[in-house]
Design a protein around this motif. Sequence first.
Motif, PDB file in Angstrom:
ATOM      1  N   MET A   1      47.985  25.356  35.708  1.00  0.00           N
ATOM      2  CA  MET A   1      48.264  25.271  34.276  1.00  0.00           C
ATOM      3  C   MET A   1      47.459  26.332  33.547  1.00  0.00           C
ATOM      4  O   MET A   1      46.230  26.396  33.666  1.00  0.00           O
ATOM      5  CB  MET A   1      47.901  23.866  33.749  1.00  0.00           C
ATOM      6  CG  MET A   1      48.195  23.689  32.270  1.00  0.00           C
ATOM      7  SD  MET A   1      47.858  22.012  31.721  1.00  0.00           S
ATOM      8  CE  MET A   1      49.151  21.107  32.533  1.00  0.00           C
TER       9      MET A   1
ATOM     10  N   ASN B   1      46.429  25.295  28.190  1.00  0.00           N
ATOM     11  CA  ASN B   1      45.748  24.006  28.109  1.00  0.00           C
ATOM     12  C   ASN B   1      44.757  24.104  26.959  1.00  0.00           C
ATOM     13  O   ASN B   1      43.897  24.989  26.952  1.00  0.00           O
ATOM     14  CB  ASN B   1      45.029  23.716  29.427  1.00  0.00           C
ATOM     15  CG  ASN B   1      44.432  22.310  29.481  1.00  0.00           C
ATOM     16  OD1 ASN B   1      43.793  21.863  28.546  1.00  0.00           O
ATOM     17  ND2 ASN B   1      44.641  21.620  30.605  1.00  0.00           N
TER      18      ASN B   1
ATOM     19  N   PRO C   1      43.716  18.707  34.895  1.00  0.00           N
ATOM     20  CA  PRO C   1      43.444  20.127  35.153  1.00  0.00           C
ATOM     21  C   PRO C   1      42.192  20.625  34.431  1.00  0.00           C
ATOM     22  O   PRO C   1      41.448  21.452  34.976  1.00  0.00           O
ATOM     23  CB  PRO C   1      44.701  20.830  34.640  1.00  0.00           C
ATOM     24  CG  PRO C   1      45.763  19.803  34.688  1.00  0.00           C
ATOM     25  CD  PRO C   1      45.095  18.509  34.379  1.00  0.00           C
ATOM     26  N   ALA C   2      41.958  20.118  33.214  1.00  0.00           N
ATOM     27  CA  ALA C   2      40.775  20.557  32.477  1.00  0.00           C
ATOM     28  C   ALA C   2      39.499  20.042  33.144  1.00  0.00           C
ATOM     29  O   ALA C   2      38.491  20.763  33.236  1.00  0.00           O
ATOM     30  CB  ALA C   2      40.850  20.070  31.033  1.00  0.00           C
TER      31      ALA C   2
ATOM     32  N   GLU D   1      48.815  15.215  30.324  1.00  0.00           N
ATOM     33  CA  GLU D   1      48.790  16.080  31.514  1.00  0.00           C
ATOM     34  C   GLU D   1      47.728  17.173  31.442  1.00  0.00           C
ATOM     35  O   GLU D   1      47.474  17.857  32.428  1.00  0.00           O
ATOM     36  CB  GLU D   1      50.168  16.718  31.727  1.00  0.00           C
ATOM     37  CG  GLU D   1      50.648  17.604  30.588  1.00  0.00           C
ATOM     38  CD  GLU D   1      51.509  16.856  29.593  1.00  0.00           C
ATOM     39  OE1 GLU D   1      52.309  17.519  28.895  1.00  0.00           O
ATOM     40  OE2 GLU D   1      51.384  15.606  29.518  1.00  0.00           O
ATOM     41  N   HIS D   2      47.068  17.313  30.290  1.00  0.00           N
ATOM     42  CA  HIS D   2      46.033  18.347  30.161  1.00  0.00           C
ATOM     43  C   HIS D   2      44.689  17.910  30.745  1.00  0.00           C
ATOM     44  O   HIS D   2      43.851  18.750  31.092  1.00  0.00           O
ATOM     45  CB  HIS D   2      45.834  18.715  28.691  1.00  0.00           C
ATOM     46  CG  HIS D   2      47.005  19.416  28.067  1.00  0.00           C
ATOM     47  ND1 HIS D   2      47.392  19.218  26.757  1.00  0.00           N
ATOM     48  CD2 HIS D   2      47.878  20.317  28.580  1.00  0.00           C
ATOM     49  CE1 HIS D   2      48.440  19.965  26.482  1.00  0.00           C
ATOM     50  NE2 HIS D   2      48.757  20.639  27.575  1.00  0.00           N
ATOM     51  N   TYR D   3      44.452  16.591  30.815  1.00  0.00           N
ATOM     52  CA  TYR D   3      43.111  16.116  31.141  1.00  0.00           C
ATOM     53  C   TYR D   3      42.672  16.469  32.558  1.00  0.00           C
ATOM     54  O   TYR D   3      41.596  17.047  32.759  1.00  0.00           O
ATOM     55  CB  TYR D   3      43.022  14.601  30.915  1.00  0.00           C
ATOM     56  CG  TYR D   3      42.988  14.210  29.463  1.00  0.00           C
ATOM     57  CD1 TYR D   3      41.920  14.553  28.661  1.00  0.00           C
ATOM     58  CD2 TYR D   3      44.038  13.485  28.890  1.00  0.00           C
ATOM     59  CE1 TYR D   3      41.886  14.187  27.320  1.00  0.00           C
ATOM     60  CE2 TYR D   3      44.018  13.120  27.556  1.00  0.00           C
ATOM     61  CZ  TYR D   3      42.940  13.475  26.773  1.00  0.00           C
ATOM     62  OH  TYR D   3      42.913  13.125  25.447  1.00  0.00           O
TER      63      TYR D   3
ATOM     64  N   ILE E   1      46.917  18.203  22.358  1.00  0.00           N
ATOM     65  CA  ILE E   1      46.452  17.614  23.610  1.00  0.00           C
ATOM     66  C   ILE E   1      47.465  16.601  24.139  1.00  0.00           C
ATOM     67  O   ILE E   1      47.930  15.726  23.411  1.00  0.00           O
ATOM     68  CB  ILE E   1      45.073  16.950  23.415  1.00  0.00           C
ATOM     69  CG1 ILE E   1      44.017  18.011  23.062  1.00  0.00           C
ATOM     70  CG2 ILE E   1      44.653  16.190  24.672  1.00  0.00           C
ATOM     71  CD1 ILE E   1      42.686  17.422  22.624  1.00  0.00           C
TER      72      ILE E   1
END
Length: 674
Positions: A1, A4, A29-30, A25-27, A22
């Motif tokens: 990703m 993000n 990978p971050a 699905e961002h959490y 936000i």
Amino acid sequence: MTVNPFFQASPLVYELPPFAEIREEHYLPAYERGMAEQLAEIAVITADRSLPTFENTLVALERSGELLRRVDAVFRNQSSSDTTDVLDEVEAKVSPLLAAHHDAIHLDLALFARIEALHEDRAGLGLDPESLRLLERRYTAFVRSGARLGAAEQARLRELNAELAALGTTFQQNVNAATRAAALVLDSAEELAGLSGGAIAGAAENARVLGHDGRYVLSLKNTSGQPELAQLTDRAVRERLLAASLGRGVEANGPLAIRMAGLRAERAALLGYPSHAAYVVADETAGTVEAVSSLLARLVEPAVANARREAAELARAAAADGITEIAAHDWAYYSEKVRQSSYQVDAAVLRPYFELERVLRDGVFFAANLAYGVTFTERPELTAHHRDARVFEVFEEDGTPLGLFIGDFHARASKRGGAWMDAMVAQSGLTGQRPVVLNNLNIPRPAPGEPVLMDWDEVRTLFHEFGHALHGLFSDVRYPLFSGTSVPRDFVEFPSQVNEMWMVRPEVLANHARHHATGEPLPAELVERMTAAEGFGQGFRTVEYLAATLLDWAWHTVPRGEEVADAEEFEARALAAAGIAVDAVPPRYRTTYFQHIFSSGYSAAYYAYIWSEVLDADTVQWFETNGRAVRESGELFRRELLARGFSRDPLESFRAVVGRAPETGPLLARRGLV
């Protein structure tokens, strides 16, 4: 990703997280990138062939992990205040990863060698007091995390930490599910007799939201006691409501509590401590198990005697209804009866005087302005984490911008119980960041079109949590490690408890306690009677709190290897052994829904509330008797204590304000234990 919102610093004012962008699905990978980036940053530190210096080791370590801090601050709040099945899955994956990441840093031999070398030479480094404290605190944290253990012991420690992190997440998710499932569903309004019309309408609206159209639902609060117990006239309904509360999570979380207590005991032994409690308290202001045990032991006997005196008075009131023995589900109801007859106080009569918006603006914000000179301007164009949440910009007396405050006040099915404060952005002179802090409460939403009216305890909670918010907003430290509320558990509740005093301070109460329909001020004599009535309930409140505290203490003083077969049996034995087993007064939290100690960082530290209250009661007395103006006292309290965070010994900050060591007399008097 690649796209993000966490991958770069927020462009918004004060680096407010870009909540509008936000997504769930961002959490993950971050988190993954954040942990990898911090380990890469630490690898640069340890690869440096030059001699370790404060700048190339400690300051570099403080600067590391910015992406991880960003995502963790947002996710920690989101998963608590508005969780989903997806976020629960992310939390289950991330918790053991974060534990392993912590170990990867604190068990890094090369990094510890550099810190240890600096620590040995600390007297000759010429560091300023805050920098010297950073070195000492980091060194202590590495040692307490196992940096001195051998390879085999460190391997076992990693296993223990990973399992405990996973179990803590499961425990919390079990509590959330059990609390939702145990909500009391009723068929008719008649069963809710005693509640106000607004409360009954709220129960009907709650039922509609939860898919029980035409019925009434009382959702549970996180504590054993439920506020409706004080008003419900149907004894059978009261009994059902309390039974639903006390029975939460027994099958799912009883075995987890046993397992977690055993793992913590093993970890403590591995690190050289006789118990988990000894390990925890060694790094708190209390210092020793003996100090905590001594305070608790001094409180039990007078608290139980006080509760038994109250029970006798309740029994006399209940006799008129043909009840010969007060049960736990009767206590709140007949306490209210006694308050009404002996003190002429009806809790339901108070509610119309405490409307949320007025209490917030003309009470909480007004008191902060009175004591500290700060002002608040709502920023509706700024997006928070949930549509219920509101963003306010905070300004100094001279108009200088200070930070942001976010208020998320309403209960919802996706929010865990209780109330808490989080820092979305922590203040730091090193990074140039200014604070963004958040309060979460669980005030029930009324029926559409009705005002948000609060009871006495909800008002107190609002002031309490805002005390934590001020601790974060007023932070003025250089290093992120020391920012805001990053202080010992048995000190962190002190500033928030002090802030409760403004709730009933005459000039503040007169400003916010007004009838929502007429604007009529809350009658002074009613306040006096309520204050007197609160003294009557101190026996119950102290016993229910001490029971939970001593239950926590029992679980975490179990030595390594001692087997616990059944959580409920252990709980009963522990309370009896401590002399705090009062049948009609359940612990504020029973083991199986005691999130503070099994999933929220208060293990072996729930005593912190009463330990902090020693400081609180002493400080409130200082505010009232020091001879200074309120604004002058507030400025001293802010400058010498709230602003300092953990940049110096917290008790030193207390002495800088009050001028001496804390004394227990004011607490004992407040609790009716003299």
